[in-house]
Design a protein around this motif. Structure first.
Motif, PDB file in Angstrom:
ATOM      1  N   LEU A  97       0.820  -1.045  -0.099  1.00 16.74           N
ATOM      2  CA  LEU A  97      -0.041   0.112  -0.059  1.00 16.74           C
ATOM      3  C   LEU A  97       0.756   1.186   0.113  1.00 16.74           C
ATOM      4  O   LEU A  97       0.550   2.279  -0.704  1.00 16.74           O
ATOM      5  CB  LEU A  97      -1.039  -0.120   1.220  1.00 16.74           C
ATOM      6  N   SER A  98       1.960   1.209   0.844  1.00 10.38           N
ATOM      7  CA  SER A  98       2.693   2.495   0.903  1.00 10.38           C
ATOM      8  C   SER A  98       3.547   2.747  -0.533  1.00 10.38           C
ATOM      9  O   SER A  98       3.776   3.844  -0.884  1.00 10.38           O
ATOM     10  CB  SER A  98       3.866   2.163   2.020  1.00 10.38           C
ATOM     11  N   ALA A  99       3.827   1.656  -1.399  1.00 11.80           N
ATOM     12  CA  ALA A  99       4.471   1.981  -2.561  1.00 11.80           C
ATOM     13  C   ALA A  99       3.658   3.006  -3.426  1.00 11.80           C
ATOM     14  O   ALA A  99       4.023   3.450  -4.283  1.00 11.80           O
ATOM     15  CB  ALA A  99       4.684   0.639  -3.179  1.00 11.80           C
ATOM     16  N   ASP A 100       2.043   2.757  -3.277  1.00 15.89           N
ATOM     17  CA  ASP A 100       1.162   3.430  -4.278  1.00 15.89           C
ATOM     18  C   ASP A 100       0.562   4.852  -3.357  1.00 15.89           C
ATOM     19  O   ASP A 100      -0.091   5.400  -3.576  1.00 15.89           O
ATOM     20  CB  ASP A 100       0.331   2.705  -4.765  1.00 15.89           C
ATOM     21  N   GLY A 101       1.369   5.010  -2.166  1.00 17.68           N
ATOM     22  CA  GLY A 101       0.841   6.005  -1.195  1.00 17.68           C
ATOM     23  C   GLY A 101      -0.527   5.949  -0.609  1.00 17.68           C
ATOM     24  O   GLY A 101      -1.325   6.724  -0.507  1.00 17.68           O
ATOM     25  N   PHE A 102      -0.972   4.571  -0.370  1.00 19.35           N
ATOM     26  CA  PHE A 102      -2.280   4.487  -0.068  1.00 19.35           C
ATOM     27  C   PHE A 102      -2.365   4.400   1.579  1.00 19.35           C
ATOM     28  O   PHE A 102      -1.383   3.754   1.863  1.00 19.35           O
ATOM     29  CB  PHE A 102      -2.860   3.065  -0.680  1.00 19.35           C
ATOM     30  N   ARG A 103      -3.462   4.858   1.873  1.00 19.81           N
ATOM     31  CA  ARG A 103      -3.781   4.611   3.360  1.00 19.81           C
ATOM     32  C   ARG A 103      -5.159   4.154   3.586  1.00 19.81           C
ATOM     33  O   ARG A 103      -5.990   4.457   2.847  1.00 19.81           O
ATOM     34  CB  ARG A 103      -3.539   5.723   4.184  1.00 19.81           C
ATOM     35  N   PHE A 104      -5.713   3.200   4.465  1.00 19.09           N
ATOM     36  CA  PHE A 104      -6.893   2.535   4.800  1.00 19.09           C
ATOM     37  C   PHE A 104      -7.878   4.002   5.119  1.00 19.09           C
ATOM     38  O   PHE A 104      -7.226   4.957   5.828  1.00 19.09           O
ATOM     39  CB  PHE A 104      -6.879   1.892   5.928  1.00 19.09           C
ATOM     40  N   VAL A 105      -8.901   3.818   4.416  1.00 23.75           N
ATOM     41  CA  VAL A 105      -9.916   5.066   4.935  1.00 23.75           C
ATOM     42  C   VAL A 105     -10.357   5.000   6.016  1.00 23.75           C
ATOM     43  O   VAL A 105     -10.305   6.091   6.760  1.00 23.75           O
ATOM     44  CB  VAL A 105     -11.031   4.739   3.664  1.00 23.75           C
ATOM     45  N   ASN A 106     -10.429   3.831   6.668  1.00 20.54           N
ATOM     46  CA  ASN A 106     -11.111   3.674   8.159  1.00 20.54           C
ATOM     47  C   ASN A 106      -9.811   3.911   9.015  1.00 20.54           C
ATOM     48  O   ASN A 106      -8.767   3.054   8.908  1.00 20.54           O
ATOM     49  CB  ASN A 106     -11.618   2.463   8.187  1.00 20.54           C
ATOM     50  N   PRO A 107      -9.862   4.764   9.887  1.00 25.69           N
ATOM     51  CA  PRO A 107      -8.726   5.046  10.669  1.00 25.69           C
ATOM     52  C   PRO A 107      -8.425   3.983  11.719  1.00 25.69           C
ATOM     53  O   PRO A 107      -7.412   3.627  12.205  1.00 25.69           O
ATOM     54  CB  PRO A 107      -9.218   6.299  11.462  1.00 25.69           C
ATOM     55  N   LEU A 108      -9.480   3.161  12.184  1.00 23.38           N
ATOM     56  CA  LEU A 108      -8.992   1.914  12.852  1.00 23.38           C
ATOM     57  C   LEU A 108      -8.299   0.738  12.286  1.00 23.38           C
ATOM     58  O   LEU A 108      -7.469   0.118  12.823  1.00 23.38           O
ATOM     59  CB  LEU A 108     -10.466   1.499  13.384  1.00 23.38           C
ATOM     60  N   TYR A 109      -8.734   0.804  10.927  1.00 26.76           N
ATOM     61  CA  TYR A 109      -8.053  -0.346  10.209  1.00 26.76           C
ATOM     62  C   TYR A 109      -6.419   0.268  10.161  1.00 26.76           C
ATOM     63  O   TYR A 109      -5.682  -0.681   9.969  1.00 26.76           O
ATOM     64  CB  TYR A 109      -8.534  -0.408   8.886  1.00 26.76           C
ATOM     65  N   GLN A 110      -6.440   1.375   9.868  1.00 26.68           N
ATOM     66  CA  GLN A 110      -4.998   1.899   9.761  1.00 26.68           C
ATOM     67  C   GLN A 110      -4.120   1.765  10.900  1.00 26.68           C
ATOM     68  O   GLN A 110      -2.904   1.335  10.900  1.00 26.68           O
ATOM     69  CB  GLN A 110      -4.872   3.282   9.287  1.00 26.68           C
ATOM     70  N   LEU A 111      -4.837   2.106  11.958  1.00 22.28           N
ATOM     71  CA  LEU A 111      -4.098   1.932  13.320  1.00 22.28           C
ATOM     72  C   LEU A 111      -3.964   0.623  13.726  1.00 22.28           C
ATOM     73  O   LEU A 111      -2.554   0.411  14.113  1.00 22.28           O
ATOM     74  CB  LEU A 111      -5.429   2.379  14.358  1.00 22.28           C
ATOM     75  N   ILE A 112      -4.450  -0.400  13.296  1.00 27.52           N
ATOM     76  CA  ILE A 112      -4.160  -1.946  13.537  1.00 27.52           C
ATOM     77  C   ILE A 112      -3.227  -2.178  12.491  1.00 27.52           C
ATOM     78  O   ILE A 112      -1.993  -2.964  12.989  1.00 27.52           O
ATOM     79  CB  ILE A 112      -5.281  -2.760  13.079  1.00 27.52           C
ATOM     80  N   LEU A 113      -2.914  -1.818  11.256  1.00 26.73           N
ATOM     81  CA  LEU A 113      -1.936  -2.128  10.451  1.00 26.73           C
ATOM     82  C   LEU A 113      -0.678  -1.330  10.951  1.00 26.73           C
ATOM     83  O   LEU A 113       0.550  -2.104  11.102  1.00 26.73           O
ATOM     84  CB  LEU A 113      -2.233  -1.477   9.149  1.00 26.73           C
ATOM     85  N   GLU A 114      -0.724  -0.253  11.393  1.00 25.81           N
ATOM     86  CA  GLU A 114       0.568   0.610  11.970  1.00 25.81           C
ATOM     87  C   GLU A 114       1.050  -0.009  13.362  1.00 25.81           C
ATOM     88  O   GLU A 114       2.253  -0.423  13.530  1.00 25.81           O
ATOM     89  CB  GLU A 114       0.471   2.059  11.900  1.00 25.81           C
ATOM     90  N   GLU A 115       0.002  -0.288  14.127  1.00 20.81           N
ATOM     91  CA  GLU A 115       0.577  -0.946  15.468  1.00 20.81           C
ATOM     92  C   GLU A 115       1.077  -2.448  15.314  1.00 20.81           C
ATOM     93  O   GLU A 115       1.961  -2.884  15.942  1.00 20.81           O
ATOM     94  CB  GLU A 115      -0.506  -1.144  16.282  1.00 20.81           C
ATOM     95  N   THR A 116       0.444  -3.157  14.451  1.00 23.19           N
ATOM     96  CA  THR A 116       1.061  -4.543  14.058  1.00 23.19           C
ATOM     97  C   THR A 116       2.522  -4.521  13.369  1.00 23.19           C
ATOM     98  O   THR A 116       3.296  -5.102  13.685  1.00 23.19           O
ATOM     99  CB  THR A 116       0.174  -5.269  12.897  1.00 23.19           C
ATOM    100  N   MET A 117       2.816  -3.546  12.491  1.00 24.68           N
ATOM    101  CA  MET A 117       4.065  -3.105  12.102  1.00 24.68           C
ATOM    102  C   MET A 117       5.126  -3.031  13.018  1.00 24.68           C
ATOM    103  O   MET A 117       6.256  -3.554  13.188  1.00 24.68           O
ATOM    104  CB  MET A 117       4.145  -2.348  11.009  1.00 24.68           C
TER     105      MET A 117
END
Length: 640
Positions: free
Chosen positions: A510-530
């Motif tokens: 997703l980062s390669a194309d500059g994408f972020r999840f629209v839903n902030p909770l989904y994005q938080l889960i992805l970032e905290e997992t990383m």
């Protein structure tokens, strides 16, 4: 706020089967457990609990979550309150700072009423055991009924002093607000604002929820004062925590015995319940003078479908047994009826017999509902009209049974008992069934007409495909985020190879194309997992299920059990059988959904722009090329 280490200790100690079993009868089914869902009108066991994953799921109503979510939903508690409930169950200390005045003021009305009730129950119990009047009057009454000390303590029986302001005075001295003393029903309030004790001079029977919270009280006048008094008992009024037709007296003390025996005895009064416990029969509850309600039946059905109505043999007892029969049958309960001998009630009968004798009497004298109604309604009836009315009443009871095999069995037996052709009874039964269905349809129409226009049902709108796919990707991160999906991938910087986990692949793709999840909770889960991927034994599912942010914990519990699917146009192909191919295609579907959304917005801009669409046309061509490229990789055919 409860800190992360404490939440982790609570979640590590919690056994979801143990927690749910306090409220629902569970039976082993493979590696999981099954039972009737407590959150909807469940007729067949559709509620599944997975001990290995620590989650529950109802495959009928869709409710799902972990132990915290279950307690929140079932007991109507907040996230911190549910954590504290589990902490108390597993004897885990929760240290919190003292609430300030403003925060105390913001405490929920429900919690405040429960706190008042807990205090009042302890106060009445203390008066009974330690006050001179409590011992001389209240305890003497219980002793005269033959109640042992252990039984009195088991039901937390108490006594309210006869002074009309004794409870209010003591409550104010302890710092409890008048507002909640009145809302709980512990005190009443006169027009001049003066408080008085609703239960003054009465022995006290506290009501408990399934989980043991005090929700209300019943107060009984003593024998010497009941002559000529129409209201021997006074009960708490409806409150934020108590609705009489929703509750059953003794359910907290009886729930384990009901599950163990797979049967419950339904009696009428407080003392019936208590005397049967003292006799040794604990699977007993009372509806205490109210007409049996569907809420009470569904509460019972969480633990068993087998009910024995155990009432006095007088006219009132017969009437009580009659009025609950059809409602219980309609809710799928198996009913037996036992009317005790003349001048006996469950209280007096239990005091004269051992548990074994009582059970033997029940087994040898109980009858099924049809035999009971046949004997009661047709005994001595010779008038043809009255006899036909009685038979119609019996057939109507059979008609409410949903199980067709059970219904057919009862019709056949009824035909033999009363000597009427089976087909005649079937025809009559079908009339009742049709009328009931028509009435339900008409009632639904009336409800629909009463709704405001904006509340009326409309055709469901299709869900946003971007949101759907984001949810599916996040579900894979929670379930499989640390699992390796690509082995020995070359590192372009230093030429070494590495393994790539599912969460890392999603993040970098997703980062390669500059994408972020629209839903902030989904994005938080992805970032905290990383952020935690490098930690030993890190499990995204365990981590997010006990996340201190409730919205994240709730979402994780849903996704841990979710059978969420895309609309047909976006569903994964069935032949995909590996985690790697699954996540690759989900990400491609995600790109396709984003491109479709962008093209839809661009189309609207082109239509609004009129003739000047030069730059917009170039953007349209670029998006079309990207769409073709992604479609080729996904395997879709695009028609231009």
């Amino acid at each position: 706020m409860i800190d992360r280490p404490t939440i982790d200790r609570i979640m590590d100690a919690t056994n979801i089967v143990d927690v749910v079993s306090d409220f629902v009868t569970l039976r082993k089914s493979g590696t999981s457990y099954k039972g009737l869902c407590p959150f909807h009108d469940d007729r067949t066991p559709s509620f599944s609990v997975s001990p290995s994953r620590g989650v529950y799921k109802c495959f009928s109503c869709g409710k799902a979550g972990n132990a915290v979510n279950f307690i929140m939903e079932h007991e109507q508690l907040s996230y911190p309150e549910a954590l504290k409930w589990l902490a108390r169950k597993y004897h885990i200390e929760v240290k919190e700072r003292e609430l300030n005045d403003e925060e105390k003021q913001l405490e929920s009305e429900r919690e405040s009423v429960l706190i008042v009730n807990e205090w009042a129950a302890a106060y009445y119990e203390d008066v009974l055991w330690n006050d001179r009047d409590g011992q001389a009057i209240g305890m003497q009454y219980f002793r005269s009924r033959g109640f042992r000390d252990d039984i009195i303590r088991k039901f937390k029986l108490g006594y309210a002093l006869s002074r009309r302001n004794a409870t209010a005075t003591e409550a104010r001295r302890k710092g409890y607000k008048e507002e909640f003393l009145v809302k709980s029903g512990v005190c009443g309030q006169r027009e001049n604002g003066e408080l008085y004790d609703r239960f003054a001079g009465r022995v006290i029977f506290p009501w408990f929820t399934v989980s043991g919270k005090v929700t209300a009280f019943g107060g009984r006048l003593l024998d010497s004062r009941t002559k000529g008094v129409s209201q021997k008992y006074v009960n708490s009024p409806d409150s934020p925590v108590y609705h009489k037709d929703h509750e059953l007296y003794g359910i907290f003390q009886a729930k384990k015995a009901i599950s163990k025996e797979d049967c419950v005895y339904m009696v009428e009064g407080y003392t019936d319940v208590i005397s049967m416990h003292q006799c040794g029969i604990e699977n007993v509850v009372a509806n205490s003078g109210t007409a049996l309600s569907v809420y009470q039946i569904r509460l019972l059905r969480r633990f068993t479908q087998n009910v024995v109505l155990l009432y006095d043999g007088d006219e009132a007892g017969i009437h009580a047994a009659m009025r609950g029969t059809d409602m219980m049958l309609a809710e799928g309960m198996n009913i037996k009826v036992l009317l005790l001998p003349d001048q006996e009630d469950p209280d007096s009968f239990a005091r004269k017999h051992t548990a074994q004798q009582f059970r033997e009497y029940i087994q040898s004298h109980q009858t099924d509902f049809m035999e009971f109604k046949t004997q009661t309604l047709l005994r001595g009836v010779t008038d043809p009209i009255k006899r036909s009315e009685a038979i119609s009443s019996i057939v109507k009871s059979i008609s409410v049974i949903e199980n067709q095999i059970v219904r057919a069995t009862y019709v056949k037996e009824c035909a033999v008992r009363i000597g009427i052709p089976e087909q005649t009874l079937i025809n009559e039964m079908n009339k009742f069934i049709r009328r009931e269905r028509e009435e339900k349809y008409k009632q639904a129409e009336r409800e629909h007409e009463r709704q405001a226009p904006e509340q009326k049902t409309v055709a469901p709108v299709a869900s946003d495909p971007i949101a759907q796919i984001e949810r599916l990707i996040t579900q894979e991160i929670i379930r499989h985020g640390t699992e390796v999906v690509f082995h020995d991938v070359a590192n372009e910087d230093d030429g070494t190879t590495m393994n790539v986990s599912l969460a890392a692949y999603v993040y970098y793709d997703l980062s390669a194309d500059g994408f972020r999840f629209v839903n902030p909770l989904y994005q938080l889960i992805l970032e905290e997992t990383m952020a935690h991927l490098g930690e030993q034994d890190f499990s995204p599912e365990k981590y997010f299920l006990s996340h201190p942010q409730f919205e994240v914990s709730q979402l994780a519990s849903e996704l841990s059990t979710d059978s969420y699917q895309l609309a047909k146009s976006n569903q994964m192909r069935q032949e995909e059988d590996s985690l790697q191919s699954k996540i690759i295609h989900l990400l491609l579907d995600y790109r396709m959904a984003i491109l479709k959304h962008q093209m839809k917005e661009l189309k609207q801009r082109i239509m609004q722009a009129g003739g000047d669409v030069g730059g917009l046309a170039e953007e349209w061509a670029r998006l079309m090329e990207l769409r073709k490229e992604v479609a080729k990789r996904v395997g879709h055919n695009i028609v231009i």
